[in-house]
Design a protein around this motif. Structure first.
Motif, PDB file in Angstrom:
ATOM      1  N   PHE A   1      25.618  -0.741 -39.098  1.00  0.00           N
ATOM      2  CA  PHE A   1      25.075  -2.249 -39.676  1.00  0.00           C
ATOM      3  C   PHE A   1      23.974  -1.881 -39.695  1.00  0.00           C
ATOM      4  N   ARG A   2      22.980  -1.975 -38.564  1.00  0.00           N
ATOM      5  CA  ARG A   2      21.463  -1.759 -37.934  1.00  0.00           C
ATOM      6  C   ARG A   2      21.021  -1.106 -39.117  1.00  0.00           C
ATOM      7  N   THR A   3      21.266   0.042 -39.606  1.00  0.00           N
ATOM      8  CA  THR A   3      20.471   0.689 -40.470  1.00  0.00           C
ATOM      9  C   THR A   3      20.755  -0.010 -42.297  1.00  0.00           C
ATOM     10  N   LYS A   4      22.422  -0.404 -42.509  1.00  0.00           N
ATOM     11  CA  LYS A   4      22.252  -0.951 -43.188  1.00  0.00           C
ATOM     12  C   LYS A   4      21.368  -2.602 -43.771  1.00  0.00           C
ATOM     13  N   LEU A   5      21.433  -3.498 -41.645  1.00  0.00           N
ATOM     14  CA  LEU A   5      20.563  -4.028 -42.927  1.00  0.00           C
ATOM     15  C   LEU A   5      18.722  -4.704 -42.560  1.00  0.00           C
ATOM     16  N   LEU A   6      18.619  -2.958 -42.194  1.00  0.00           N
ATOM     17  CA  LEU A   6      17.075  -3.073 -42.188  1.00  0.00           C
ATOM     18  C   LEU A   6      16.996  -2.181 -43.584  1.00  0.00           C
ATOM     19  N   VAL A   7      18.696  -2.123 -44.610  1.00  0.00           N
ATOM     20  CA  VAL A   7      17.297  -1.278 -45.847  1.00  0.00           C
ATOM     21  C   VAL A   7      17.645  -2.415 -46.378  1.00  0.00           C
ATOM     22  N   ILE A   8      18.878  -3.199 -46.334  1.00  0.00           N
ATOM     23  CA  ILE A   8      19.065  -4.407 -47.073  1.00  0.00           C
ATOM     24  C   ILE A   8      17.402  -4.967 -47.819  1.00  0.00           C
ATOM     25  N   SER A   9      17.249  -5.811 -46.121  1.00  0.00           N
ATOM     26  CA  SER A   9      16.460  -6.440 -45.899  1.00  0.00           C
ATOM     27  C   SER A   9      14.759  -5.586 -46.378  1.00  0.00           C
ATOM     28  N   SER A  10      14.240  -4.723 -45.846  1.00  0.00           N
ATOM     29  CA  SER A  10      13.246  -3.890 -46.594  1.00  0.00           C
ATOM     30  C   SER A  10      13.473  -3.234 -47.953  1.00  0.00           C
ATOM     31  N   THR A  11      14.600  -3.259 -49.112  1.00  0.00           N
ATOM     32  CA  THR A  11      14.237  -3.385 -50.271  1.00  0.00           C
ATOM     33  C   THR A  11      14.291  -4.539 -50.556  1.00  0.00           C
ATOM     34  N   SER A  12      15.110  -5.620 -50.568  1.00  0.00           N
ATOM     35  CA  SER A  12      14.580  -6.940 -50.891  1.00  0.00           C
ATOM     36  C   SER A  12      12.969  -7.265 -50.600  1.00  0.00           C
ATOM     37  N   LEU A  13      12.874  -7.431 -49.394  1.00  0.00           N
ATOM     38  CA  LEU A  13      10.900  -7.705 -49.252  1.00  0.00           C
ATOM     39  C   LEU A  13      10.062  -7.105 -50.352  1.00  0.00           C
ATOM     40  N   LEU A  14      10.425  -5.734 -50.434  1.00  0.00           N
ATOM     41  CA  LEU A  14       9.793  -4.712 -51.891  1.00  0.00           C
ATOM     42  C   LEU A  14       9.769  -5.237 -52.787  1.00  0.00           C
ATOM     43  N   ILE A  15      11.350  -5.004 -53.596  1.00  0.00           N
ATOM     44  CA  ILE A  15      11.455  -6.270 -54.441  1.00  0.00           C
ATOM     45  C   ILE A  15      10.968  -8.058 -54.623  1.00  0.00           C
ATOM     46  N   LEU A  16      10.814  -7.908 -53.643  1.00  0.00           N
ATOM     47  CA  LEU A  16      10.372  -9.455 -53.994  1.00  0.00           C
ATOM     48  C   LEU A  16       8.589  -9.154 -53.680  1.00  0.00           C
ATOM     49  N   PHE A  17       8.300  -8.202 -53.158  1.00  0.00           N
ATOM     50  CA  PHE A  17       6.598  -8.472 -53.288  1.00  0.00           C
ATOM     51  C   PHE A  17       6.157  -7.266 -54.129  1.00  0.00           C
ATOM     52  N   THR A  18       6.685  -6.297 -55.000  1.00  0.00           N
ATOM     53  CA  THR A  18       6.875  -6.036 -56.542  1.00  0.00           C
ATOM     54  C   THR A  18       6.905  -7.251 -57.137  1.00  0.00           C
ATOM     55  N   ILE A  19       8.079  -7.873 -57.118  1.00  0.00           N
ATOM     56  CA  ILE A  19       7.942  -9.699 -58.703  1.00  0.00           C
ATOM     57  C   ILE A  19       6.785 -10.151 -58.060  1.00  0.00           C
ATOM     58  N   LEU A  20       5.473 -10.463 -56.975  1.00  0.00           N
ATOM     59  CA  LEU A  20       4.990 -11.444 -56.610  1.00  0.00           C
ATOM     60  C   LEU A  20       3.803 -10.827 -56.811  1.00  0.00           C
ATOM     61  N   ALA A  21       3.702  -8.811 -56.950  1.00  0.00           N
ATOM     62  CA  ALA A  21       2.386  -8.762 -57.419  1.00  0.00           C
ATOM     63  C   ALA A  21       2.449  -8.429 -58.869  1.00  0.00           C
ATOM     64  N   VAL A  22       3.896  -8.249 -59.500  1.00  0.00           N
ATOM     65  CA  VAL A  22       3.426  -8.252 -60.886  1.00  0.00           C
ATOM     66  C   VAL A  22       2.556 -10.190 -61.765  1.00  0.00           C
ATOM     67  N   ILE A  23       3.592 -11.045 -60.849  1.00  0.00           N
ATOM     68  CA  ILE A  23       3.023 -12.808 -61.266  1.00  0.00           C
ATOM     69  C   ILE A  23       1.954 -12.903 -61.047  1.00  0.00           C
ATOM     70  N   LEU A  24       0.755 -12.185 -59.999  1.00  0.00           N
ATOM     71  CA  LEU A  24      -0.084 -12.345 -59.424  1.00  0.00           C
ATOM     72  C   LEU A  24      -0.908 -11.816 -60.447  1.00  0.00           C
ATOM     73  N   GLY A  25      -0.683 -10.150 -60.787  1.00  0.00           N
ATOM     74  CA  GLY A  25      -1.611  -9.794 -61.807  1.00  0.00           C
ATOM     75  C   GLY A  25      -1.978 -10.444 -62.617  1.00  0.00           C
ATOM     76  N   ARG A  26      -0.660 -10.849 -63.543  1.00  0.00           N
ATOM     77  CA  ARG A  26      -1.126 -10.827 -64.810  1.00  0.00           C
ATOM     78  C   ARG A  26      -1.304 -12.445 -65.053  1.00  0.00           C
ATOM     79  N   GLU A  27      -0.920 -13.152 -64.025  1.00  0.00           N
ATOM     80  CA  GLU A  27      -1.658 -15.280 -63.732  1.00  0.00           C
ATOM     81  C   GLU A  27      -3.729 -14.456 -63.898  1.00  0.00           C
ATOM     82  N   GLN A  28      -3.645 -13.491 -62.837  1.00  0.00           N
ATOM     83  CA  GLN A  28      -5.281 -12.767 -62.903  1.00  0.00           C
ATOM     84  C   GLN A  28      -6.142 -12.663 -63.890  1.00  0.00           C
ATOM     85  N   GLU A  29      -5.353 -11.729 -65.105  1.00  0.00           N
ATOM     86  CA  GLU A  29      -5.271 -11.108 -66.217  1.00  0.00           C
ATOM     87  C   GLU A  29      -5.851 -12.175 -67.003  1.00  0.00           C
TER      88      GLU A  29
END
Length: 616
Positions: free
Chosen positions: A5-33
């Motif tokens: 369960f610990r591994t699953k929790l880490l994988v899920i949280s890391s994946t969620s954070l990666l997706i979240l930061f990717t979305i934020l980076a795309v949104i910020l990049g487009r807004e800056q552009e």
């Protein structure tokens, strides 16, 4: 492969954070552009509009020298400006910031043609011949009356903007990666904190699944997981107590089951349970005794019980209805006779939930001996009835025979006396007539019915009976109530026989009221009715003949239709109502008597409209 369960929790949280930061980076990049491009476009539009306003007067004067100066001055404002071109209304170049040699020439490339044809400000991007990305802003130069005097074009290099956007994206990527690493470390710490109590709960659950109840250590994390862990620990403690209680209950159930089994085997009645497939589930030894099954094999006994039960037609029919759910009565009873003369009283009970039967319980009580005793009692009752009938018949015949014997014994001595001969003729004839009437009544009561059926109006039959009894009604001061129209039902029957039966009932009512002192009412009514038979409901007519006399004593109400039962003493033979009952029954109807509330008796005659179904 088991993943913790610990591994699953880490994988899920890391994946969620990666997706979240990717979305934020795309949104910020487009807004800056969008911000950078917008700033450049706003600056370019302002410069072009300013140049257009300055160039209007020179274009009106066709002042090429001043327009060349304006173009060079505007092109020197920003190092990213690649050209500023001022065209006349005819498309001639009057000013060029970077290539003065093109003055008074016409450009025919697609970008130029599109800019010169624009009726309002135009923005377009293209690649120059050297591959450099260019943003061009073109606007027409309009006079006070919107007449077109020329066109101002400015081309801006986008290389610096693209470089700024690339640096911005790299900065966002670096910041996102750093944040992701920090978030992963936080997730790892939180996962350890969360999963530590869960691991303890898992170990305890595995012990519980093996039947070993072990206490769970108290969690001290102070969060929901700790609450869960401590709740499960309390539950485990409760389960340990319930386990001990359950062991005691199992002992009690085992003892109760043994008691129930002993009770089933010692009860005098047979007991069988059937499942939904009709198979025998349980039975006791008295079932084998009642059904006369002699076998020690349990399977053979079950099959034999099912076969013997099927031999009782009534038991089989009720059991099938209960098992199929077609019976509305959940506790029916039936007396069933088997092929070998055995008679069984069977009781049924359907067990189930929500109206669905799961099992059927059948109790069997052997009443073969009881039925034999009942038949013997009925046989004795018939013999007693024959004895009573014979005694009554002998009594009725003996009275006139005694008178006849007396007169015949005196005939030799007094034959010369006219008074004696007159008395002899009158009394002997009356005695013989009475004997003849008794014999005719007996024949009427005992012989098979010979009905002469015809359509008849039952109201007319009642009319005839009342007409013949009119003097009796008048002498007894009895008022008849007879709705001729309401009683005018046409039925199929024997007019003479029905007349006799209705006449007898009306006469009895008159005599009852006359014996009570006279006066009163005779009420006759008719209503549509039905008779239930084997072939279903049949249309019928219900006749009610009621009087206001003393009524019928309740203790003799069930005996008034028996032969030779009379309350008139020497005035009656006791065969009138018996014959009346027989005539009504021969017509397929029914006759009943009851006392009226408030005084008097009522006789109810039900006759089918279409007559008897079978006639002799």
């Amino acid at each position: 492969m088991l993943v913790s369960f610990r591994t699953k929790l880490l994988v899920i949280s890391s994946t969620s954070l990666l997706i979240l930061f990717t979305i934020l980076a795309v949104i910020l990049g487009r807004e800056q552009e969008r911000l950078i491009v917008g700033r450049i476009q706003d600056s370019a539009v302002a410069m072009v509009r300013n140049t257009s306003a300055i160039s209007l007067a020179s274009l009106r004067m066709y002042d090429g020298i001043n327009l060349e100066r304006i173009a060079r001055q505007a092109g020197s404002q920003n190092p990213d400006i690649r050209y500023v071109i001022i065209h006349s209304a005819e498309g001639l170049i009057y000013g060029h910031s970077h290539e003065p040699s093109l003055q008074f020439t016409v450009l025919a490339d697609p970008v130029s043609l599109k800019a010169l044809g624009a009726r309002q400000m135009l923005t377009q991007q293209y690649l120059s011949s050297s591959g450099e990305p260019i943003l061009e802003i073109a606007t027409p130069v309009l006079g006070a009356g919107n007449e077109r005097w020329g066109t101002v074009r400015a081309g801006f290099s986008l290389i610096a903007m693209h470089e700024q956007l690339r640096r911005t994206r790299l900065l966002l990527l670096a910041a996102g990666f750093a944040s992701l690493c920090v978030a992963w470390l936080v997730s790892f710490f939180l996962a350890r904190r969360v999963t530590a109590p869960l691991l303890a709960i898992t170990a305890a659950a595995q012990s519980i699944s093996r039947g070993v109840l072990t206490p769970i250590p108290e969690a001290r994390t102070g969060d929901e997981v700790a609450v869960l862990s401590n709740s499960i620990a309390d539950m485990t403690t409760t389960l340990i107590g319930q386990q001990e209680e359950l062991k005691g209950n199992i002992k009690e159930i085992t003892a109760l089951k043994g008691y129930q089994e002993s009770l089933l085997q010692t009860m005098n009645d047979g007991l069988v349970t059937l499942n939904m497939q009709g198979d025998v589930v349980t039975f006791n030894k008295h079932t084998l005794e009642i059904l006369e099954i002699r076998t020690e094999d349990d399977g053979a006994a079950r099959a034999a019980i099912r076969a013997r039960l099927n031999a009782f037609e009534e038991i089989r029919a009720i059991a099938d209805r209960l098992l199929s759910g077609e019976s509305s009565d959940s506790n029916p009873r039936a007396v069933a006779a088997g092929p070998e003369g055995r008679v069984v009283l069977a009781g049924f009970a359907a067990l189930g939930e929500s109206g669905k039967t799961r099992e059927v319980i059948i109790t069997l009580h052997d009443i073969t001996e009881l039925r034999r005793l009942e038949q013997e009692v009925k046989r004795n009752e018939r013999l007693a009835a024959i004895g009573s009938f014979s005694a009554a018949m002998a009594h009725e015949i003996r009275n006139p025979l005694t008178a006849i014997k007396t007169y015949t014994g005196m005939v030799w001595e007094k034959s010369s006396q006219p008074e004696f001969l007159e008395s002899f003729d009158r009394n002997v004839s009356a005695g013989i007539g009475r004997i003849e009437g008794i014999v005719n009544d007996l024949l009427q009561l005992s012989r098979p019915p010979k009905l002469h059926l015809e359509p008849l109006d039952i109201g007319e039959v009642l009319d005839d009976a009342l007409a013949l009894l009119g003097e009796d009604l008048e002498s007894a001061h009895i008022t008849p109530s007879f709705d001729r129209e309401a009683c005018g039902h046409v039925i199929t029957g024997d007019r003479e026989q029905l007349y006799r039966s209705l006449f007898n009932i009306v006469l009895n009512a008159i005599q009852a009221m006359k014996g009570a002192g006279g006066g009163g009412r005779l009420e006759i009514s008719a209503h549509p009715s039905q008779i239930q038979g084997k072939l279903g409901a049949r249309e019928a007519v219900l006749l009610s003949i009621a009087d206001t006399g003393p009524g019928i004593p309740p203790e003799i109400l069930d005996e008034i239709f028996n032969p030779y039962f009379t309350t008139k003493g020497q005035r009656g033979t006791g065969l009138g109502l018996a014959i009346t009952h027989k005539i009504i029954a021969e017509h397929g109807g029914s006759l009943g008597a009851a006392n009226r509330q408030g005084g008097g008796a009522v006789f109810s005659i039900v006759l089918p409209i279409d007559g008897p179904l079978v006639t002799a």
